[in-house]
Motif scaffolding. Structure first.
Motif, PDB file in Angstrom:
ATOM      1  N   LEU A   1       0.886  -1.203   0.039  1.00 35.95           N
ATOM      2  CA  LEU A   1      -0.054   0.001   0.027  1.00 35.95           C
ATOM      3  C   LEU A   1       0.696   1.047   0.133  1.00 35.95           C
ATOM      4  O   LEU A   1       0.697   2.128  -0.781  1.00 35.95           O
ATOM      5  CB  LEU A   1      -0.865   0.083   1.254  1.00 35.95           C
ATOM      6  CG  LEU A   1      -1.991  -0.991   1.184  1.00 35.95           C
ATOM      7  CD1 LEU A   1      -2.689  -0.982   2.507  1.00 35.95           C
ATOM      8  CD2 LEU A   1      -3.075  -0.579   0.087  1.00 35.95           C
TER       9      LEU A   1
ATOM     10  N   ARG B   1       3.705   1.660  -1.351  1.00 35.00           N
ATOM     11  CA  ARG B   1       4.420   1.821  -2.679  1.00 35.00           C
ATOM     12  C   ARG B   1       3.389   2.111  -3.497  1.00 35.00           C
ATOM     13  O   ARG B   1       3.677   3.155  -4.299  1.00 35.00           O
ATOM     14  CB  ARG B   1       4.896   0.297  -3.126  1.00 35.00           C
ATOM     15  CG  ARG B   1       5.700   0.632  -4.517  1.00 35.00           C
ATOM     16  CD  ARG B   1       6.333  -0.818  -4.852  1.00 35.00           C
ATOM     17  NE  ARG B   1       7.331  -0.629  -6.318  1.00 35.00           N
ATOM     18  CZ  ARG B   1       6.828  -1.192  -7.074  1.00 35.00           C
ATOM     19  NH1 ARG B   1       5.886  -1.999  -7.442  1.00 35.00           N
ATOM     20  NH2 ARG B   1       7.714  -0.811  -8.498  1.00 35.00           N
ATOM     21  N   CYS B   2       2.263   1.668  -3.577  1.00 32.08           N
ATOM     22  CA  CYS B   2       1.190   2.396  -4.311  1.00 32.08           C
ATOM     23  C   CYS B   2       0.895   3.848  -4.266  1.00 32.08           C
ATOM     24  O   CYS B   2       0.609   4.709  -5.014  1.00 32.08           O
ATOM     25  CB  CYS B   2      -0.009   1.442  -4.186  1.00 32.08           C
ATOM     26  SG  CYS B   2      -0.086  -0.095  -4.771  1.00 32.08           S
ATOM     27  N   TRP B   3       1.101   4.079  -2.775  1.00 35.75           N
ATOM     28  CA  TRP B   3       0.714   5.571  -2.499  1.00 35.75           C
ATOM     29  C   TRP B   3       1.700   6.300  -2.971  1.00 35.75           C
ATOM     30  O   TRP B   3       1.523   7.402  -3.398  1.00 35.75           O
ATOM     31  CB  TRP B   3       0.548   5.398  -0.724  1.00 35.75           C
ATOM     32  CG  TRP B   3       0.390   6.914  -0.391  1.00 35.75           C
ATOM     33  CD1 TRP B   3      -0.653   7.715  -0.274  1.00 35.75           C
ATOM     34  CD2 TRP B   3       1.254   7.793   0.284  1.00 35.75           C
ATOM     35  NE1 TRP B   3      -0.619   8.856   0.301  1.00 35.75           N
ATOM     36  CE2 TRP B   3       0.569   9.050   0.589  1.00 35.75           C
ATOM     37  CE3 TRP B   3       2.559   7.558   0.393  1.00 35.75           C
ATOM     38  CZ2 TRP B   3       1.413  10.085   1.361  1.00 35.75           C
ATOM     39  CZ3 TRP B   3       3.442   8.607   1.232  1.00 35.75           C
ATOM     40  CH2 TRP B   3       2.818   9.877   1.491  1.00 35.75           C
TER      41      TRP B   3
ATOM     42  N   GLN C   1       3.582   5.790  -5.585  1.00 38.95           N
ATOM     43  CA  GLN C   1       3.201   5.871  -7.167  1.00 38.95           C
ATOM     44  C   GLN C   1       2.279   6.744  -7.653  1.00 38.95           C
ATOM     45  O   GLN C   1       2.267   7.001  -8.926  1.00 38.95           O
ATOM     46  CB  GLN C   1       2.865   4.670  -7.648  1.00 38.95           C
ATOM     47  CG  GLN C   1       4.035   3.659  -7.645  1.00 38.95           C
ATOM     48  CD  GLN C   1       3.583   2.224  -8.058  1.00 38.95           C
ATOM     49  OE1 GLN C   1       2.587   1.767  -8.165  1.00 38.95           O
ATOM     50  NE2 GLN C   1       4.734   1.247  -8.510  1.00 38.95           N
ATOM     51  N   ARG C   2       1.695   7.733  -6.965  1.00 41.88           N
ATOM     52  CA  ARG C   2       0.875   8.722  -7.324  1.00 41.88           C
ATOM     53  C   ARG C   2       1.859   9.785  -8.153  1.00 41.88           C
ATOM     54  O   ARG C   2       2.820   9.964  -7.526  1.00 41.88           O
ATOM     55  CB  ARG C   2       0.083   9.539  -6.111  1.00 41.88           C
ATOM     56  CG  ARG C   2      -0.676   8.654  -5.195  1.00 41.88           C
ATOM     57  CD  ARG C   2      -1.096   9.362  -3.945  1.00 41.88           C
ATOM     58  NE  ARG C   2       0.018   9.697  -3.251  1.00 41.88           N
ATOM     59  CZ  ARG C   2       0.191  10.751  -2.592  1.00 41.88           C
ATOM     60  NH1 ARG C   2      -0.664  11.736  -2.754  1.00 41.88           N
ATOM     61  NH2 ARG C   2       1.320  10.964  -1.793  1.00 41.88           N
TER      62      ARG C   2
ATOM     63  N   TRP D   1       9.013   2.971  -8.651  1.00 37.13           N
ATOM     64  CA  TRP D   1       8.726   2.633 -10.002  1.00 37.13           C
ATOM     65  C   TRP D   1       9.904   1.861 -10.657  1.00 37.13           C
ATOM     66  O   TRP D   1      11.081   2.484 -10.466  1.00 37.13           O
ATOM     67  CB  TRP D   1       8.417   3.830 -11.021  1.00 37.13           C
ATOM     68  CG  TRP D   1       6.922   4.335 -10.711  1.00 37.13           C
ATOM     69  CD1 TRP D   1       6.777   5.393 -10.014  1.00 37.13           C
ATOM     70  CD2 TRP D   1       5.749   3.804 -11.231  1.00 37.13           C
ATOM     71  NE1 TRP D   1       5.513   5.795  -9.908  1.00 37.13           N
ATOM     72  CE2 TRP D   1       4.844   4.804 -10.758  1.00 37.13           C
ATOM     73  CE3 TRP D   1       5.323   3.058 -11.957  1.00 37.13           C
ATOM     74  CZ2 TRP D   1       3.561   4.832 -10.942  1.00 37.13           C
ATOM     75  CZ3 TRP D   1       3.992   2.910 -12.326  1.00 37.13           C
ATOM     76  CH2 TRP D   1       2.983   3.826 -11.840  1.00 37.13           C
TER      77      TRP D   1
ATOM     78  N   GLU E   1       7.133  -1.733 -15.854  1.00 36.93           N
ATOM     79  CA  GLU E   1       5.970  -1.026 -15.270  1.00 36.93           C
ATOM     80  C   GLU E   1       6.153   0.615 -15.467  1.00 36.93           C
ATOM     81  O   GLU E   1       5.341   1.195 -15.632  1.00 36.93           O
ATOM     82  CB  GLU E   1       6.124  -1.430 -13.812  1.00 36.93           C
ATOM     83  CG  GLU E   1       5.002  -0.605 -12.869  1.00 36.93           C
ATOM     84  CD  GLU E   1       5.257  -1.080 -11.321  1.00 36.93           C
ATOM     85  OE1 GLU E   1       4.139  -1.347 -10.817  1.00 36.93           O
ATOM     86  OE2 GLU E   1       6.349  -0.920 -10.763  1.00 36.93           O
TER      87      GLU E   1
END
Length: 145
Positions: free
Chosen positions: A52, A54-56, A58-59, A125, A129
């Motif tokens: 989570l 890492r996803c945050w 990646q914004r 990143w 990807e």
């Protein structure tokens, strides 16, 4: 992971205990118990939180970040010469600025496998990807022009 670390994560990403529970598929009371260290935080939850985070990060607006890649002087490179590579690291204010930078240079940097790092040096990143995200960004730019 300690209860304090869980609470720090929750505050950084802006979640209430209810929202954190929803993201981790547990109740608010479970989050509360973990933060108070009444019960141990399972390893699966720690791994989910890493994902989570890492996803945050990646914004597009997340930053500052660093772009790192290997540059090879193709003019002098031979199959046996491995000493011509140079590590390049550039700082950017956020991910979107890196996407813009790479989208303008995709034909040049596509083979060097760039990565985006946060301030602690953690990869946000990487690889295909990242290149897919840059291609998507480039496509959006072309549609807007």
């Amino acid at each position: 992971m300690t209860g304090e670390e869980l609470k720090r994560w929750r505050k950084i990403v802006g979640y209430t205990q209810q929202q954190a529970g929803a993201e981790l598929d547990v109740t608010r009371a479970t989050i509360q118990n973990w933060e108070r260290e009444s019960t141990a935080i399972p390893m699966a939850v720690e791994l989910a939180i890493r994902f989570l985070v890492r996803c945050w990060k990646q914004r597009p607006e997340f930053g500052p970040v660093a772009l790192a890649y290997v540059s090879t002087c193709l003019e002098f490179a031979t199959p046996s010469s491995h000493d011509m590579a140079t590590m390049i690291c550039q700082r950017f204010s956020n991910n979107q600025d890196v996407f813009r930078h790479l989208a303008d240079r995709m034909d040049v940097v596509g083979a060097v496998k760039p990565i985006i790092l946060d301030e602690e040096g953690v990869v946000i990143w990487s690889g295909s990807e990242l290149m897919k995200e840059c291609a998507r960004f480039r496509s959006q730019q072309l549609q807007q022009s």
